[in-house]
Motif scaffolding. Sequence first.
Motif, mmCIF file in Angstrom:
data_model
loop_
_atom_site.group_PDB
_atom_site.id
_atom_site.type_symbol
_atom_site.label_atom_id
_atom_site.label_comp_id
_atom_site.label_asym_id
_atom_site.label_seq_id
_atom_site.Cartn_x
_atom_site.Cartn_y
_atom_site.Cartn_z
ATOM 1 N N GLU A 1 21.729 -9.189 26.126
ATOM 2 C CA GLU A 1 22.386 -9.712 24.992
ATOM 3 C C GLU A 1 23.598 -8.756 24.649
ATOM 4 O O GLU A 1 24.640 -9.384 24.266
ATOM 5 N N ARG A 2 23.707 -7.604 24.962
ATOM 6 C CA ARG A 2 24.745 -6.809 24.656
ATOM 7 C C ARG A 2 26.097 -7.260 25.771
ATOM 8 O O ARG A 2 27.160 -7.560 25.272
ATOM 9 N N GLU A 3 25.604 -7.376 27.084
ATOM 10 C CA GLU A 3 26.470 -7.779 27.918
ATOM 11 C C GLU A 3 27.195 -9.386 27.512
ATOM 12 O O GLU A 3 28.458 -9.603 27.769
ATOM 13 N N ASN A 4 26.393 -9.984 26.982
ATOM 14 C CA ASN A 4 27.048 -11.432 26.453
ATOM 15 C C ASN A 4 27.636 -11.275 25.109
ATOM 16 O O ASN A 4 27.816 -12.442 24.615
ATOM 17 N N ASN A 5 27.813 -10.149 24.656
ATOM 18 C CA ASN A 5 28.384 -10.002 23.384
ATOM 19 C C ASN A 5 27.412 -10.543 22.373
ATOM 20 O O ASN A 5 28.243 -11.182 21.316
ATOM 21 N N GLU A 6 25.970 -10.720 22.308
ATOM 22 C CA GLU A 6 25.403 -11.259 21.334
ATOM 23 C C GLU A 6 24.863 -10.277 20.423
ATOM 24 O O GLU A 6 23.880 -10.738 19.588
ATOM 25 N N HIS A 7 24.920 -9.019 20.688
ATOM 26 C CA HIS A 7 24.197 -7.998 19.956
ATOM 27 C C HIS A 7 24.278 -8.063 18.276
ATOM 28 O O HIS A 7 23.184 -7.908 17.707
ATOM 29 N N PHE A 8 25.535 -8.380 17.830
ATOM 30 C CA PHE A 8 25.546 -8.500 16.257
ATOM 31 C C PHE A 8 24.500 -9.927 15.977
ATOM 32 O O PHE A 8 24.166 -9.677 15.030
ATOM 33 N N SER A 9 24.857 -10.982 16.648
ATOM 34 C CA SER A 9 23.844 -11.994 16.334
ATOM 35 C C SER A 9 22.397 -12.060 16.585
ATOM 36 O O SER A 9 21.757 -12.390 15.555
ATOM 37 N N VAL A 10 21.943 -11.067 17.526
ATOM 38 C CA VAL A 10 20.670 -10.743 17.720
ATOM 39 C C VAL A 10 20.055 -10.228 16.466
ATOM 40 O O VAL A 10 18.979 -10.136 15.899
ATOM 41 N N ALA B 1 21.245 -9.500 13.706
ATOM 42 C CA ALA B 1 21.467 -10.344 12.399
ATOM 43 C C ALA B 1 20.490 -11.216 12.163
ATOM 44 O O ALA B 1 19.490 -11.130 11.129
ATOM 45 N N LYS B 2 19.898 -11.662 13.214
ATOM 46 C CA LYS B 2 18.705 -12.431 13.185
ATOM 47 C C LYS B 2 17.360 -12.002 12.834
ATOM 48 O O LYS B 2 16.443 -12.306 12.165
ATOM 49 N N GLN B 3 17.170 -10.676 13.583
ATOM 50 C CA GLN B 3 16.182 -9.959 13.321
ATOM 51 C C GLN B 3 15.999 -9.642 12.100
ATOM 52 O O GLN B 3 15.002 -9.721 11.223
ATOM 53 N N ILE B 4 17.216 -9.124 11.309
ATOM 54 C CA ILE B 4 17.112 -8.588 9.984
ATOM 55 C C ILE B 4 16.768 -9.757 9.189
ATOM 56 O O ILE B 4 15.934 -9.292 8.275
ATOM 57 N N LYS B 5 17.507 -10.745 9.071
ATOM 58 C CA LYS B 5 17.073 -12.176 8.306
ATOM 59 C C LYS B 5 15.602 -12.368 8.332
ATOM 60 O O LYS B 5 14.952 -12.413 7.423
ATOM 61 N N GLY B 6 15.110 -12.295 9.613
ATOM 62 C CA GLY B 6 13.506 -12.683 9.604
ATOM 63 C C GLY B 6 12.898 -11.705 9.226
ATOM 64 O O GLY B 6 11.672 -12.029 8.458
ATOM 65 N N TYR C 1 0.981 -1.145 -0.007
ATOM 66 C CA TYR C 1 -0.038 -0.028 -0.076
ATOM 67 C C TYR C 1 0.709 1.310 0.030
ATOM 68 O O TYR C 1 0.320 2.354 0.440
ATOM 69 N N SER C 2 1.990 1.096 -0.460
ATOM 70 C CA SER C 2 2.786 2.351 -0.766
ATOM 71 C C SER C 2 3.364 2.970 0.358
ATOM 72 O O SER C 2 3.466 4.299 0.386
ATOM 73 N N ILE C 3 3.437 2.230 1.625
ATOM 74 C CA ILE C 3 3.903 2.965 2.780
ATOM 75 C C ILE C 3 5.145 2.363 3.254
ATOM 76 O O ILE C 3 5.475 1.263 2.933
ATOM 77 N N ASN C 4 6.192 3.565 3.311
ATOM 78 C CA ASN C 4 7.633 3.063 3.694
ATOM 79 C C ASN C 4 7.673 2.667 5.104
ATOM 80 O O ASN C 4 7.541 3.526 6.100
ATOM 81 N N PRO C 5 8.074 1.323 5.258
ATOM 82 C CA PRO C 5 8.245 0.681 6.727
ATOM 83 C C PRO C 5 9.587 1.541 7.265
ATOM 84 O O PRO C 5 10.451 1.406 6.526
ATOM 85 N N ILE C 6 9.725 1.738 8.591
ATOM 86 C CA ILE C 6 10.790 2.038 9.470
ATOM 87 C C ILE C 6 10.947 0.839 10.278
ATOM 88 O O ILE C 6 9.929 0.744 11.142
ATOM 89 N N VAL C 7 11.643 0.036 10.044
ATOM 90 C CA VAL C 7 11.708 -1.329 10.506
ATOM 91 C C VAL C 7 12.802 -1.368 11.847
ATOM 92 O O VAL C 7 13.820 -0.932 11.519
ATOM 93 N N CYS C 8 12.479 -1.546 13.046
ATOM 94 C CA CYS C 8 13.003 -1.553 14.174
ATOM 95 C C CYS C 8 13.824 -2.962 14.379
ATOM 96 O O CYS C 8 13.412 -4.088 14.464
ATOM 97 N N CYS C 9 15.206 -2.665 14.977
ATOM 98 C CA CYS C 9 15.898 -3.782 15.445
ATOM 99 C C CYS C 9 16.744 -3.465 16.650
ATOM 100 O O CYS C 9 17.144 -2.206 16.916
ATOM 101 N N GLY C 10 17.156 -4.515 17.412
ATOM 102 C CA GLY C 10 17.948 -3.928 18.351
ATOM 103 C C GLY C 10 18.016 -5.062 19.659
ATOM 104 O O GLY C 10 16.928 -5.682 19.773
ATOM 105 N N GLU C 11 19.265 -5.039 20.477
ATOM 106 C CA GLU C 11 19.245 -6.013 21.343
ATOM 107 C C GLU C 11 19.124 -5.377 22.817
ATOM 108 O O GLU C 11 18.908 -4.304 22.896
ATOM 109 N N VAL C 12 18.493 -6.343 23.583
ATOM 110 C CA VAL C 12 18.271 -6.194 25.136
ATOM 111 C C VAL C 12 19.613 -5.940 25.882
ATOM 112 O O VAL C 12 20.453 -6.516 25.337
ATOM 113 N N LEU C 13 19.913 -5.594 27.263
ATOM 114 C CA LEU C 13 20.912 -5.401 27.699
ATOM 115 C C LEU C 13 21.740 -6.721 28.089
ATOM 116 O O LEU C 13 23.079 -6.808 27.609
#
Length: 250
Positions: free
Chosen positions: A133-142, A144-149, A119-131
Motif C-alpha cells: 500500500e505504501r509502495e502504491n502510494n495508497e497509505h493516506f487513503s488506507v 483515512a478509511k481505517q479512521i473513518k470505520g 467501561y472507562s477504558i481509554n482505547p489506543i486505536v491502531c492504524c497503518g498501511e502494509v508495504l
Amino acid sequence: MRKKIVAGNWKMNLTFPEGIKLINDIIQGSESLSDVQLVIAPPFTYSHEASKILEKTNIGLAAQNCTNNEEGAFTGEISAKMLNSIGVKYVILGHSERRAYYGETDEIVNEKIKLALKYSINPIVCCGEVLPERENNEHFSVVAKQIKGMFYEITPKQVSNIIIAYEPVWAIGTGKTATPKQAQEMHHFIREAIQNSYGHEIANNLSILYGGSCKPSTAKDIFHKSDVDGGLIGGASLNADDFINIANSF
Ligand code: PGA
C-alpha cells in the motif's frame, strides 16, 4: 497541551515472573521521568497482579485487546467490563497483528472502542498501511478509511478519551523504522482527518503515537516532530532500560 505517552506492548512474551520483574524494573527506572505518561500492556493473565503493583504509581495499565461483546457466552474472550473491574485503564485495539491473524475489521474495532469507553477504558486505536500500500502510494487513503470505520458514531466527547497509534505494518518488528518525515506527515494527516470531523480543539488535544521498531536510537528524532506525541513500543518495551530511554527521548 496534549499528553506525551509511551506505551509498551509486550505481545505474547515473557513468563509471569519475568513480567513482574520487568514491571518493577520499569517502576524503578521511571522515578526521574516527568511529563510522560508511561503505559504497559502485559498479557491478560498478568493484568491483575500488575494492577496491584502499579496502583501507587503513575504508570498506566493497558490490555492488548478486549472482545467486541458486552458479556455472556463467548468462550475464551475477555470483556472491557472485566478489565475495568481489575483496574485496567487503557486497551490496545485494532493492532495490525489482530487484523492479520484474527480477522479484525474496522467495524469490529469500532464495537470494541465503544465498549472500552463505556467501561472507562481509554482505547489506543491502531492504524497503518502494509508495504504494498505504501509502495502504491495508497497509505493516506488506507489510513483515512481505517479512521473513518473505527470512529463510526464516536462522539466528540468520546474522542477526547481516545489515543491513536500510527503503526506502518512494514515497520512492526522488522527493524525498519519509519523516517521522522514519514511519521510526521502521516500524523499530521491523521490530525487533520480528526479535525475535519471533530474540530480543531479536539484534534489538537489528541495524542497520536508512532509505533514500529521504535528504539532508543530512533525515538528522539521521531518524537521531536510536532504531531508525534509518543510511541507504542513492542520489542524495545521488553527491556526496562530501553523502554525508559525511549520515554526520555522527548
Ligand atoms: P515493534 O512493535 O516495536 O516491535 O516494532 C510495535 C507494535 O507492534 O506495537
